[in-house]
Every structure is written in C-alpha cells, then in structure tokens.
Design an enzyme around this catalytic site. Structure first.
Site, PDB file in Angstrom:
ATOM      1  N   ARG A  55      -4.710 -11.424 -16.114  1.00 57.46           N
ATOM      2  CA  ARG A  55      -4.775 -12.934 -16.448  1.00 57.46           C
ATOM      3  C   ARG A  55      -5.548 -13.563 -17.251  1.00 57.46           C
ATOM      4  NH1 ARG A  55      -6.140 -15.468 -12.468  1.00 57.46           N
ATOM      5  NH2 ARG A  55      -6.769 -14.099 -11.016  1.00 57.46           N
TER       6      ARG A  55
ATOM      7  N   TYR B 216       1.556  -8.850 -19.502  1.00 55.92           N
ATOM      8  CA  TYR B 216       0.820  -8.424 -18.309  1.00 55.92           C
ATOM      9  C   TYR B 216       1.277  -9.178 -17.062  1.00 55.92           C
ATOM     10  CZ  TYR B 216      -2.446  -8.397 -14.407  1.00 55.92           C
ATOM     11  OH  TYR B 216      -2.936  -8.123 -13.117  1.00 55.92           O
TER      12      TYR B 216
ATOM     13  N   LYS C 143       2.086 -16.145  -9.375  1.00 57.11           N
ATOM     14  CA  LYS C 143       1.259 -17.215  -9.690  1.00 57.11           C
ATOM     15  C   LYS C 143       1.430 -18.384  -9.964  1.00 57.11           C
ATOM     16  CE  LYS C 143      -1.922 -14.076  -8.429  1.00 57.11           C
ATOM     17  NZ  LYS C 143      -2.442 -13.826  -6.790  1.00 57.11           N
TER      18      LYS C 143
ATOM     19  N   HIS D 266      -3.283 -19.270  -1.764  1.00 51.03           N
ATOM     20  CA  HIS D 266      -3.348 -17.864  -2.246  1.00 51.03           C
ATOM     21  C   HIS D 266      -3.929 -17.022  -0.840  1.00 51.03           C
ATOM     22  CE1 HIS D 266      -5.886 -15.180  -5.421  1.00 51.03           C
ATOM     23  NE2 HIS D 266      -4.752 -14.536  -4.958  1.00 51.03           N
TER      24      HIS D 266
ATOM     25  N   SER E 134      -9.160 -13.073  -6.057  1.00 54.20           N
ATOM     26  CA  SER E 134      -8.235 -11.854  -6.486  1.00 54.20           C
ATOM     27  C   SER E 134      -9.372 -10.510  -6.387  1.00 54.20           C
ATOM     28  CB  SER E 134      -8.325 -11.923  -7.966  1.00 54.20           C
ATOM     29  OG  SER E 134      -7.519 -13.277  -8.024  1.00 54.20           O
TER      30      SER E 134
ATOM     31  N   CYS F  36     -10.408  -8.900  -3.890  1.00 56.92           N
ATOM     32  CA  CYS F  36     -11.712  -8.852  -2.565  1.00 56.92           C
ATOM     33  C   CYS F  36     -11.046  -8.202  -1.486  1.00 56.92           C
ATOM     34  CB  CYS F  36     -11.909 -10.396  -2.287  1.00 56.92           C
ATOM     35  SG  CYS F  36     -13.076 -11.040  -3.475  1.00 56.92           S
TER      36      CYS F  36
ATOM     37  N   ASP G 116      -0.557 -11.870  -0.469  1.00 62.86           N
ATOM     38  CA  ASP G 116      -1.135 -12.485  -1.640  1.00 62.86           C
ATOM     39  C   ASP G 116      -0.885 -14.046  -1.404  1.00 62.86           C
ATOM     40  OD1 ASP G 116      -2.825 -12.497  -3.948  1.00 62.86           O
ATOM     41  OD2 ASP G 116      -0.990 -12.852  -4.972  1.00 62.86           O
TER      42      ASP G 116
ATOM     43  N   ARG H  88      -2.203  -1.633 -11.995  1.00 63.57           N
ATOM     44  CA  ARG H  88      -1.507  -2.096 -10.864  1.00 63.57           C
ATOM     45  C   ARG H  88      -0.411  -1.334 -10.243  1.00 63.57           C
ATOM     46  NH1 ARG H  88      -3.006  -7.686  -8.939  1.00 63.57           N
ATOM     47  NH2 ARG H  88      -4.677  -8.161 -10.262  1.00 63.57           N
TER      48      ARG H  88
HETATM   49  C1  OXD Z   1      -4.556 -11.929  -8.497  1.00 65.20           C
HETATM   50  C2  OXD Z   1      -3.567 -11.212  -8.085  1.00 65.20           C
HETATM   51  O1  OXD Z   1      -4.954 -11.893  -9.471  1.00 65.20           O
HETATM   52  O2  OXD Z   1      -2.924 -11.156  -6.981  1.00 65.20           O
HETATM   53  O3  OXD Z   1      -5.020 -12.605  -7.594  1.00 65.20           O
HETATM   54  O4  OXD Z   1      -2.934 -10.212  -9.205  1.00 65.20           O
HETATM   55 MN    MN Z   2      -3.627 -12.615  -5.892  1.00 70.58          MN
END
Ligand code: OXD
Ligand code: MN
Length: 588
Positions: free
Chosen positions: A72, A200, A209, A229, A251, A253, A280, A372
C-alpha cells in the site's frame, strides 16, 4: 446476467467513466463459474497469471506485481473532503475538485486497448441489513479474480442493490503503473474511490481498505455504527458456549493467525475450540439486545504469506491449498510455491518474486516480505458456522494490540469504555512491510486505523466515545502485546496458539469469573489466574511479562499526549482527561 432494474445513475456513472478511460470493451461480471474460467484462461494467455501445479494446488495461480508496486502507498493515498480539517492531520488531503481534475487527466484513455470490467460486489452476508454494495470498474483481470474471492460479486450484488442509487463507486486503472502518478483517492461525500497506476492488492481491491474501512468508517460515523480494522474470533468453552472477540492490530501483527488460532493441547483437551469469523475487518452495530454485533464484510482472506506455516497458522495453510491466488511468492520447480518462514527446508532453487532464477544460497529473498495469498474464507477449517449470519455475532470483548518490544504488558483491561477508547487511541506498534516505508520504527496507530480512517481521527475518537454512551451493554476493552522482548531481544511469550491462554483470561473477565490486579494502566491478571499448564514458562517470567515500568509508562504517556496534541481543539477532552488521570496514577 440477472435481470435487475438498476437505478439509472448506475448506467450514467459507468458511461461517464468509460468516456474518460476509453476501453475497447465493457464487460459486466456476473460471478459465474463459467466466467471465472474464461477470465483465468485470458489471464494465463496474457501472463497476468501463471498456472501452478494443478494436482498439488488445484485452482491456484501465481501473479507477480511490478517491482515498484508491492505494498500500500500511504503517502499517495488521499482523503478528498471539502475541507482539509475534515480529513484531519493524519490523512493526506486533496481538494475534491482538484483531485477529480487531476485523476480524470490520468484516467484519460487509460483503458485504451483494454477491457473495462464492471464488478458489482456485496460487502457482508447475503440478506444482511448491514451489508453494502459497491461497483468497481477495473482494467485488471487480477483485480476481478481477487474481488471474486474477497467479496460476493456479480448477480448476488446486483440483486442486493436492486433499484437503489446507494452504492460505492470505484474506478481503478493500472494505467501504466507509473509510481510517480500513482494515486489512491477517496471522496467520502460522494461514495467514490479512484485508484490509478497500481496493481497491488491493497491499492486496487477497492472493496477492502478503500471501501470497507475508509469509506465505511465515514458512513459509520454518519449512520451510527463502527467500521473497524479488526479480526473477529469465537472462542468455544468446554460447555459449548461461544464468546466472540474483535481485535484491532496494525498490519502484519498476526491478526490472521489469531483469527485462525489452534488451541494448544492442554486447552484442546479441556474442550476449547476457536472459530474464525473474519481476519481483517469488522462492521459493528448496536443490536436489539443492547450489545455490539459484528459482521465480517469480506468473503476471503488477503493474507501475508511470509511467516505463514504449519507451525504459525495450520488453518491458513489448509485454506490456501486450492482456489488461491498467490502474489509475489517464490515459484518452485514442481510448480508449487514457497516463502520465507514456510515449514521445512527452503527449496534449493526456484524463480523468485521478481521472476529471476533463485537459489537458496543466494542470500536474496525468494518471496517479497509482503507477498500475499488470496483465499476463500469458506475453505478455512476453523470457519465459524455463524460467519455468514446476517445478524452478525455479539462481541463481548474488544482487544487492541501491537508489536512492542517493551512497555506494554502481555495483557491489561481498561477501566471502562472511555479509558478503553484512550487505550485504543494511543496504541502503538513497530512498523512492518505491509506498507511502504521504514521497518521497525514505533508508530502510534490508533485502533490500527491510522492508514484507514476516512475522516478526521479526532472526530473518529469522538464517535467511539459517543458509541460508548449508546451501547447499553458494551464489550469490555483490553490491550495485548504478544511481542515483548527480554534483554537479549528474544520474544518472551511463545505467542501463536498459546495466545488462547490470554483470550481465556479475557473471557473470564467478561464473565466476571476472575478478579484482577489494579495498576495505574488498567487491570492486569494475577499470574495464578492465567492458565499456564503445559507451557514451558515459569511464573517469574510471566510476572515480568505483566510488569508495569512506571518510568517507561510516564514517557509513554508523554509521547501519547504529544501524538494526541496534533488534533488540537478537535480532540475530545475526554482523551486529555484520560491522559492526565494516567499520569496521576503513575506518579502516585
Ligand atoms: C493490511 C492488510 O495492510 O490487511 O492491513 O493488507
Ligand atoms: Mn489489514
């Protein structure tokens, strides 16, 4: 395609966008299997997708993004509200008129020679009053196929939309992937998202998002609900009672790992089970019973591959064995995939994420750190039978967390909702590879929403405080930190499945079954109340994990105050009050 009398504004908008982007063809996506096969075939022919070993990984494909387009781009993500103040100090802002002007010139002819796909998609379970519809126009088959996994697309979405003009408009074009002209722009007042010059996922799967967090957070404020989130997980106790927890972590974690957690042996033996609702995003509303109810608006997982293994997340490994799109992973000689942190020995050689021959001795990464997988949630062995319940699931606890080498204890409970909002508003984490920029720096990331809040975060905090007053039966709020390190930089807590031991304490607190130690920062467990059977960790170490270093915390409070001060007069006074009360308690 299903016959639905769509609102004229749908056609008008598509026509207008087509006039600007000038595609050769416009194709409406219906979501059928036949269509999926046709798109895959086309993507294989153009090289947009590569077929993986269909015996070992049926229905799985590989995609490589441009090397400059792997995460991102927060510095190129904009909230375009009429005034800068509405976007707030933590968002990039652009004047909507200027933004439209600039974007229309970038989109001008950007789909020439290409097909524009019209992808209607539904966020949330079919038949849920909380679900919402978006339409993404895109010139990327990769995006269509990702959306097909991440949302409910095609006819089902059109049926949900019916004759309503109320949908989120999304326009995406890869254009020529120029990083200097890459923009991800949101127009909350217009229900509109525009993304150009990226391929991406996080920048282009606009359902995720862009809609489900940035636009939805704005709608939530307007309509009295929360778009967060957060993962959603259900913990079933030995009596069969399931408690649902929503958790916000920045993100990368471990939200996906926590959502799919497998109970450690001793807890499994007691009868504990864990059910995944989402990994998410959570949309949460006040239910008729006065509790907070959550749906997962998504239908798939867009998870970080590196570090995912049978050790860290067996459920994810099982989920991604079929019908999965892999992005920027290493291609093995047998047509399967690999990434750093996968089980077993690394392969001797393969093709790396850049498409170059790779050997394990090269010292280079085979997969990009933000590689991913995109996989259907329905394939997850731990998927909850409630995950598509139109009513959602009732949330008993909200947990905030981040990666902190020091300061934050393993777990603590906020004194009340207002204090919990302060805890969420000041949470911090060490940065990872999910966004462009430096890795390993502490950054404050309120509610893990810093990159995803579609309006002024001060107003977002006020909305949280307001919601607290309106929820007759609010969830309790906790903070966790699985990442505390010892003097030598080693993680103290084993993490992963063992985190259920912490969730167990959290649930027992919600049920009023255990007491807790009152500290200046909140309630902390008595070591004896944490279930540690079968864990190779002594009580002294756990005491250490729960330790509150007053000096570090005073610094933390100062730092939080400074962070909050950027919001100026707009910051709710309750948060300043909480900061002062914290300092007073620490100084006692
Ligand atoms: C993030 C994702 O970046 O979920 O939080 O991809
Ligand atoms: Mn996320």
């Amino acid at each position: 395609m299903v016959k639905v009398n769509l609102h004229p504004s749908v056609y008008e908008w598509i026509e207008e966008m087509a006039k600007i982007t000038k595609p050769d063809k416009i194709v409406w996506i219906d979501g059928s299997e036949e269509e999926k096969q046709r798109l895959i075939k086309e993507a294989l022919e153009t090289g947009e997708l590569m077929e993986l070993n269909q015996e070992k990984l049926p229905g799985c494909y590989l995609h490589r993004t441009h090397p400059s387009d792997v995460a991102r781009v927060e510095d190129r993500t904009f909230i375009c509200t009429p005034t800068k103040e509405e976007a707030g100090p933590t968002n990039n802002w652009m004047d909507p008129n200027e933004a439209y002007k600039m974007l229309y010139s970038l989109f001008d002819g950007s789909m020439r020679g290409r097909t524009m796909y019209v992808v209607p998609y539904l966020m949330g379970p079919v038949g849920s009053p909380y679900s919402k519809v978006g339409i993404e126009l895109t010139d990327s088959i990769y995006v269509v196929l990702n959306l097909r996994i991440m949302a409910r697309i095609g006819d089902v979405a059109l049926k949900a939309l019916g004759n309503s003009p109320d949908f989120v408009k999304g326009l995406h074009s890869k254009a020529n992937l120029d990083p200097e002209k890459r923009y991800i722009c949101h127009f909350p007042q217009d229900n509109t998202i525009m993304s150009v010059n990226s391929g991406y996922g996080g920048n282009v799967i606009l359902s995720k998002k862009c809609f489900a967090l940035r636009i939805a957070s704005y709608l939530g404020k307007k309509e009295g609900w929360l778009a967060e989130h957060m993962l959603i997980v259900g913990v079933e106790d030995p009596s069969g009672n399931v408690t649902y927890i929503a958790g916000a972590f920045p993100s990368a974690c471990g939200k996906t790992n926590l959502a799919m957690l497998i109970p450690p042996e001793p807890l499994k033996k007691l009868g504990y089970k864990v059910w995944t609702v989402g990994d998410d995003i959570a949309w949460m509303r006040i239910g008729e019973d006065g509790r907070l109810w959550a749906i997962n608006p998504e239908a798939g997982f867009f998870g970080v591959a590196p570090g995912t293994s049978y050790k860290t997340n067996p459920n994810a490994m099982e989920t991604i064995k079929r019908n999965t799109i892999y992005t920027n992973v290493l291609l093995k000689e047998d047509g399967t995939v690999w990434w750093e942190g996968m089980d077993g020995e690394p392969p001797e050689r393969g093709i790396d994420w850049l498409g170059r021959p790779w050997t394990r001795d090269s010292g280079e990464k085979g997969a990009h750190p933000n590689a991913r997988f995109t996989a259907p949630a329905s394939q997850c062995p731990s998927i909850s039978k409630e995950w598509e319940n139109p009513k959602g699931v009732p949330i008993s606890a909200i947990i905030f967390g981040g990666r902190r080498a020091k300061v934050a204890p393993l777990v603590y409970e906020a004194f009340d909702w207002q204090h919990g909002v302060y805890v969420g508003a000041t949470m911090a984490s060490e940065t990872t590879a999910a966004a462009m920029g430096k890795v390993g720096v502490v950054r404050r990331d309120p509610m893990a929403m810093l990159p995803f809040c579609g309006y002024n975060m001060a107003d977002y905090f006020a909305h949280w405080l307001e919601m607290g007053k309106k929820i007759p039966n609010p969830p309790k709020i906790f903070h966790v930190n699985w990442f505390r390190q010892d003097e030598n930089g080693n993680f103290i807590w084993p993490g992963f499945g063992e985190n259920l031991r912490v969730l167990k304490w959290i649930i027992e607190r919600c049920e009023g079954k255990v007491s807790a130690k009152e500290t200046p920062i909140g309630y902390v467990p008595y070591v004896d109340d944490l279930y540690l059977d079968g864990l190779d960790i002594d009580k002294e170490t756990v005491e250490k994990l729960l330790e509150i270093d007053k000096e570090l915390w005073l610094k933390e409070a100062e730092d939080s105050r400074e962070f909050l001060s950027q919001f100026g007069d707009r910051l709710p006074r309750e948060l300043v009050e909480e900061n002062e009360k914290l300092k007073q308690r620490l100084s006692k």
